[in-house]
Each structure stands twice: as C-alpha cells, then as structure tokens.
Design a protein around this motif. Sequence first.
Motif, PDB file in Angstrom:
ATOM      1  N   GLY A  83      -9.438   1.373  -7.039  1.00 34.16           N
ATOM      2  CA  GLY A  83      -9.867   2.595  -5.936  1.00 34.16           C
ATOM      3  C   GLY A  83      -9.558   2.327  -4.698  1.00 34.16           C
ATOM      4  O   GLY A  83     -10.253   3.096  -3.934  1.00 34.16           O
ATOM      5  N   ASP A  84      -8.822   1.332  -4.263  1.00 33.60           N
ATOM      6  CA  ASP A  84      -8.834   1.001  -2.787  1.00 33.60           C
ATOM      7  C   ASP A  84      -7.533   1.567  -2.270  1.00 33.60           C
ATOM      8  O   ASP A  84      -7.218   1.616  -1.032  1.00 33.60           O
ATOM      9  N   LEU A  85      -6.448   1.888  -3.099  1.00 31.93           N
ATOM     10  CA  LEU A  85      -5.284   2.493  -2.670  1.00 31.93           C
ATOM     11  C   LEU A  85      -5.050   3.578  -3.536  1.00 31.93           C
ATOM     12  O   LEU A  85      -5.053   3.686  -4.601  1.00 31.93           O
ATOM     13  N   LEU A  86      -4.203   4.602  -2.787  1.00 30.76           N
ATOM     14  CA  LEU A  86      -3.413   5.539  -3.169  1.00 30.76           C
ATOM     15  C   LEU A  86      -1.889   5.556  -3.114  1.00 30.76           C
ATOM     16  O   LEU A  86      -1.487   5.340  -1.882  1.00 30.76           O
ATOM     17  N   ALA A  87      -1.029   5.613  -4.049  1.00 31.06           N
ATOM     18  CA  ALA A  87       0.180   5.692  -3.769  1.00 31.06           C
ATOM     19  C   ALA A  87       0.695   7.030  -4.164  1.00 31.06           C
ATOM     20  O   ALA A  87       0.496   7.684  -5.293  1.00 31.06           O
ATOM     21  N   SER A 144      10.233  13.678  -3.768  1.00 32.97           N
ATOM     22  CA  SER A 144      11.595  13.874  -3.875  1.00 32.97           C
ATOM     23  C   SER A 144      12.464  13.659  -2.859  1.00 32.97           C
ATOM     24  O   SER A 144      13.699  13.454  -2.853  1.00 32.97           O
ATOM     25  N   ASP A 145      11.820  13.212  -1.772  1.00 38.35           N
ATOM     26  CA  ASP A 145      12.325  12.661  -0.731  1.00 38.35           C
ATOM     27  C   ASP A 145      12.883  11.155  -0.735  1.00 38.35           C
ATOM     28  O   ASP A 145      13.470  10.626   0.277  1.00 38.35           O
ATOM     29  N   GLY A 146      12.598  10.396  -1.511  1.00 35.36           N
ATOM     30  CA  GLY A 146      12.774   9.177  -1.901  1.00 35.36           C
ATOM     31  C   GLY A 146      12.021   8.146  -1.481  1.00 35.36           C
ATOM     32  O   GLY A 146      12.318   6.944  -1.122  1.00 35.36           O
ATOM     33  N   THR A 147      10.602   8.478  -0.980  1.00 40.14           N
ATOM     34  CA  THR A 147       9.771   7.792  -0.234  1.00 40.14           C
ATOM     35  C   THR A 147       8.392   7.466  -1.064  1.00 40.14           C
ATOM     36  O   THR A 147       8.078   8.414  -1.778  1.00 40.14           O
ATOM     37  N   ILE A 148       7.849   6.239  -0.884  1.00 41.04           N
ATOM     38  CA  ILE A 148       6.662   6.022  -1.638  1.00 41.04           C
ATOM     39  C   ILE A 148       5.550   5.790  -0.390  1.00 41.04           C
ATOM     40  O   ILE A 148       5.972   4.791   0.344  1.00 41.04           O
ATOM     41  N   PHE A 149       4.469   6.629  -0.180  1.00 41.58           N
ATOM     42  CA  PHE A 149       3.508   6.236   0.753  1.00 41.58           C
ATOM     43  C   PHE A 149       2.293   5.713   0.411  1.00 41.58           C
ATOM     44  O   PHE A 149       1.702   6.033  -0.644  1.00 41.58           O
ATOM     45  N   PHE A 150       1.674   4.632   0.925  1.00 39.38           N
ATOM     46  CA  PHE A 150       0.394   3.945   0.616  1.00 39.38           C
ATOM     47  C   PHE A 150      -0.722   4.474   1.413  1.00 39.38           C
ATOM     48  O   PHE A 150      -0.474   4.418   2.806  1.00 39.38           O
ATOM     49  N   MET A 151      -1.743   4.717   0.975  1.00 38.32           N
ATOM     50  CA  MET A 151      -2.902   5.019   1.739  1.00 38.32           C
ATOM     51  C   MET A 151      -4.107   4.201   1.201  1.00 38.32           C
ATOM     52  O   MET A 151      -4.527   3.945   0.066  1.00 38.32           O
ATOM     53  N   LYS A 152      -4.865   3.587   2.282  1.00 35.58           N
ATOM     54  CA  LYS A 152      -5.889   3.102   2.155  1.00 35.58           C
ATOM     55  C   LYS A 152      -7.278   3.937   2.013  1.00 35.58           C
ATOM     56  O   LYS A 152      -7.350   4.819   2.813  1.00 35.58           O
ATOM     57  N   ILE A 153      -8.080   3.424   1.036  1.00 36.43           N
ATOM     58  CA  ILE A 153      -9.269   4.352   0.730  1.00 36.43           C
ATOM     59  C   ILE A 153     -10.531   3.796   1.120  1.00 36.43           C
ATOM     60  O   ILE A 153     -10.686   2.379   0.800  1.00 36.43           O
TER      61      ILE A 153
END
Length: 629
Positions: free
Chosen positions: A166-170, A174-183
């Motif tokens: 539960g420390d990261l959200l990916a 459809s724009d071809g990107t993956i964003f990483f968020m720190k929780i």
Amino acid sequence: RRDGGGGWVDWKDNFKSTRLVEAHAGAVMALDPSPRGPYVATAGGGWVDWKDNFKSTRLVEAHAGAVMALDPSPRGPYVATAGVDGSVRMLCCKTKKQIYQASFGQAATTLHWVPPQVDPEQVTLVVGFGDGVVRLLKEVKDAFVLLHVFKPHTLPISALSFTRSGDLLASASSDGTIFFMKITKDADGAAKEFAPIGFVTIGAPISSLHWCPDGSKLLACASGEARLIEIQRPVEEQLDTSATFEISLEMREFPFELKRVIPEKPPPKEKKEGEDDDEEEAEPEPEPIIPPTGNALACQWVSDRSFLVSYDGEETRGKVYECAFDNKYPLQELDTHSGAVSLIRFSHSGRYLLTGSVSGQVGVRPVAEGASGESFFLTKCWKGYIHGMESKVTGCGMSWDEGKLVTCGTDGSVVMLKITDGFGESVQEALTSAQALREAEAMQAMLELEELKAKEEALALRPEPEDIVDPSHYSLQQEKIQAEEDRRLAEAELKKMSLKERVALIRTDFEELLEQNSKLPAGEQLPRDEMEIDPGLRVILEKEADDKVEEARKELAWISEKKQIGLDKLKSCFLDDLAVEYITLHSLRSPYTVASFRTKKLSKAQRASMDAVHGLIDSEEQANKGGAG
C-alpha cells in the motif's frame, strides 16, 4: 411526452398534462412504455411507474450506457460500479437495488476498492475517469465523500494497481504512460497524501496493470504484438524530477512464444516406369511455423515468479497462460473461453480465478492454495454467456461471502448470479486450504458498522478537497513544467508589492509631517520647498526620464525607418514596375468571369527602342507625303 432538455416526462389525457418524472439529472433522450403494465423505460438509466393517479415512482436506477468497471465490497453485500455516464454507484446484493451514487462530468473508466493497507476500514474506492483524473471516494452512511483527487494523465485512465504494502499506486492511460504515486499514511494506517514520483512512457495504449506480490516490479499489457512489459519499481532517491516528472526505469518485455508447429509432409509421388531414383529431387524439410501471439489484453501475478496473461491472437484467443520470465514457453495453458479473454482477476479470498471475454462470456475456475505462493488451477471451470455476444465483459467479481457472482459489460447491464451449494461443495472438496474460510469469517465480523459511526461523523465534518472539473486543468507533468515560471512571477510580484508598501509608508510619514507643519504658527512654519531633502533629485529624475523617453523615441524611429525601407523595397520589387494588376470581374446573373493579365511596365531600353521605331515610322510617313505632294 418527453422533454429533451429538462429531464422530465409528461402524460397527456384529454388534453390535460401531468408531470410524471422529475428525477433525471440530464435530458430524457428516449422513453418506451412497457406492454406489461404502466411502466416507462427511460434512456437515462431507469424505470418509472405512473399507475397511481399519474404519480411517478422511481423503480430502478441504473447506468445510462456501458458499465466500465465493477468491484464487490470486501466487507459486506455491496457492489460498486462505474459507467460511461460518469456515475459511480453502490448496489446491495441482498435487496438488488441501488443504495446511492455520485455523478461526475467525465466517463468513469476503471474502479477498485483500495486494499486494507491503504484503508484499514476498506470503505474507499479509487476511480479513474476519461479526462485522466483519479478520485478516491469513501462511503459514509448513504453517500460518497471525496477524499483525494489528482490528474496524472490527459487521456482516459485504463488501469490502476496498488502494491500489496500500500505504499505505491500505479495508473495507466491510453496515452501510453504509466504514472507512479507515493502514498503517505496517517497514524491509523490510512492514506493521507498521494505524492507524484514520475511517469514512464510505453508508447502504446495500456490495457492492464498488476504489481508483483513483493512490490518490486510492475506488469503491464500494451498494444502491439505480444507486448507484455515488466517495469522495475521506482526508487525515489535515485530519480531527478526537478524539471520534469518523466523518468527512466529498467524494463523488459516477455518473449512469449507458442511451441512451434511443424506442417505435415506431403505424400510421396508415385514412381513412373523407367524413372530413376537419382532423378528425384530431394524435397526440403518443412520449416516450423510460429503461430502469431496477438495483443496482450490482461495480466495478473500469481507469485513472485509466475503470472497469468491472455492474448487475442488466432491461436491464443480464449486461453489464459501461466508464464514466467525465465521460460519463453507457457508453463500452463487454461482453456477458458471461445473469445479473447479481456479480464483476469482473483476473488477476494483467492479461491477462484475469474475471467471475462470480449464476447460476453464469464468463467469461474477454483484455485488450490489461494492466489499467493504456488497455485494449482483446477481443470473444472464453469463458464457461461452472461452478456451479449457483441458485449465485452468489463467487470467481474464475487461477493464478500462468495455466494454470488456479479458481472458487468458494455451492454450496460449488471448481472448477479447465485452460486449453488452443489458447486461450492464440489469446490470445497478439491481445495485443501482453510485460509479462505477464516478470511471470510474475519470479513463478516467487519460488518459491525456501528463501531465506525464516530469516525464517519468526524469525516463528514471534514472539508472535501477541491475537485478537478475543468478539462483544461494542468496535469501533474504540465504543473511541474509551469511551476518554475509561476515561481518567478510570484517572486517578481512579491518584490513589487514590497516596494509599493515602502513607498506607501514614506508617503504616510511625509503627509504627517505636512500636517504637523500646518498646525504650527505662521512664523514657525517651514515653506514647502524646505521639505525637499535633495532639491536636485527631482531635476535628476526628470532628466533621466526625458533621456529614457528620447532613447525610446530614437529606437522606435529606427524601427519605423527600418520597416518603411523594407516596405519601399517590396513595393519597388513587386508593384512599381507593374502596369496592370490581375483583376477578375464576376457576373452577378451568370457564371461568366473576365480577367485581365498581370503586366509589367516596359523598361527604359524597351521604351527607347519603341520611340526609335515610332520615329522611323513617322519619318517614312512624312517622306511618303512629301513625294506624293
């Protein structure tokens, strides 16, 4: 009669109109009276009863359009759904009715209950929308409360995945990107803040995401021939995001390959009489054929080593493969559907593998030893066409007690099936682990909602964060780029305001001195010119101002002269030597037009030659006249 803009329906009897429905949030686009009774179906997602003296009663509330995602609650008989109509709805499995909903301005594209590591109470949903916004909604009494909102993408969210810790959200788009968020979590273990880490560019639309159980790597399905990508977990301390959120992470693609198919050899030709064996040409051995794999559609980690994946190729359609990166061939092949498998997930307990296809078929397969560790997938698999043949299954899940199967699809329907006792008994005999039963009992104990009343009331008093409703709102990447410029403007504005404040203070002090001087006797008052500390300062400032004005005037005069010279050059090049411009005359009553020719003036040499010719002609004419006389 329906109203296309007001969201209401009228019934007319003997030229008297009665307002039936006033419950639609938007326009009523269509209606259809039921042949079985006084019911009206509306295209806004509902059924209305108007039999009691023309009084409208809302019978059913549902999504208007395709249902894009579904996830049963892990703590009670509830199911959360999301649709293209922009609504997120909470349904009850017992009453089979909608409890409440929240509507937004963009289509909801994906939805999940957050894991207990992010919300120990397990009452929070994470929802992705068509404008790239991610919202976290918490259910409180009879409504959703907005907890967090951020915009990591500019195109629709296609997948969301939390790490088990539960420390990261990916999030994928459809724009071809993956964003990483720190929780960041509070003292109770609940998510307090989502901070951006960065994003990677895959270069193709992404359909599925799933974190490895240990959280060290992320699996992603992207459009393209067999594009299944493993992405290493970002380490924030090793990344430089001072100027942009775009980062570079170690990736590798899975080299999926089916076993080669060797075509059968053609039968040998019959020998004719007198034919020598040496004359026969040796036929080459047939080359092995590698069947095309197709696009990777869905993926799911099973353990830290193996994972499940589905494709839409000719040979791979309808199958789920268990694979590992150290082996390019599948470890196990699960024949599931006739159409391509677009959805793979486990039930909350891990006892069942749930699949959905693009042709409306849903499958339930028992799993031994749960979804963690080495799993054994039983050969027995229930499957059935729940949605239309042309409808894609977009969501599938089991209720918290695993007594019901709930599915949704692009046909706009949410279907609930009861799992018979016979099926459960046969599965129970095959499964050897009792862990799922203990987890179900623990989840049932969490139904004591009264203990959460105090926390819910405190949360209801908490102000909601400002929602993102403007489609032109900066994404996290755009905001990062604009941050430096905004900071410079803010510093300049702050310096200007501080200077204005100093000038205002000096002016106030000077006005006080003038007032004190005016109150003194006439003989003691100072003249106004004595108040000037530096009499020559005004002259200096005025001279500097005049010099600057003169310098600006000269610069403007130079620029003006430069433009005028350029204009004169253009005129002399293109217009001065032009005798007739190109002119077109159009007739008003007929389609005819008349045009002139663009003609240049004659040069000096041409004019001199023409004058000489005309002089010769005149001299000859005079000579002829003289001879005739």
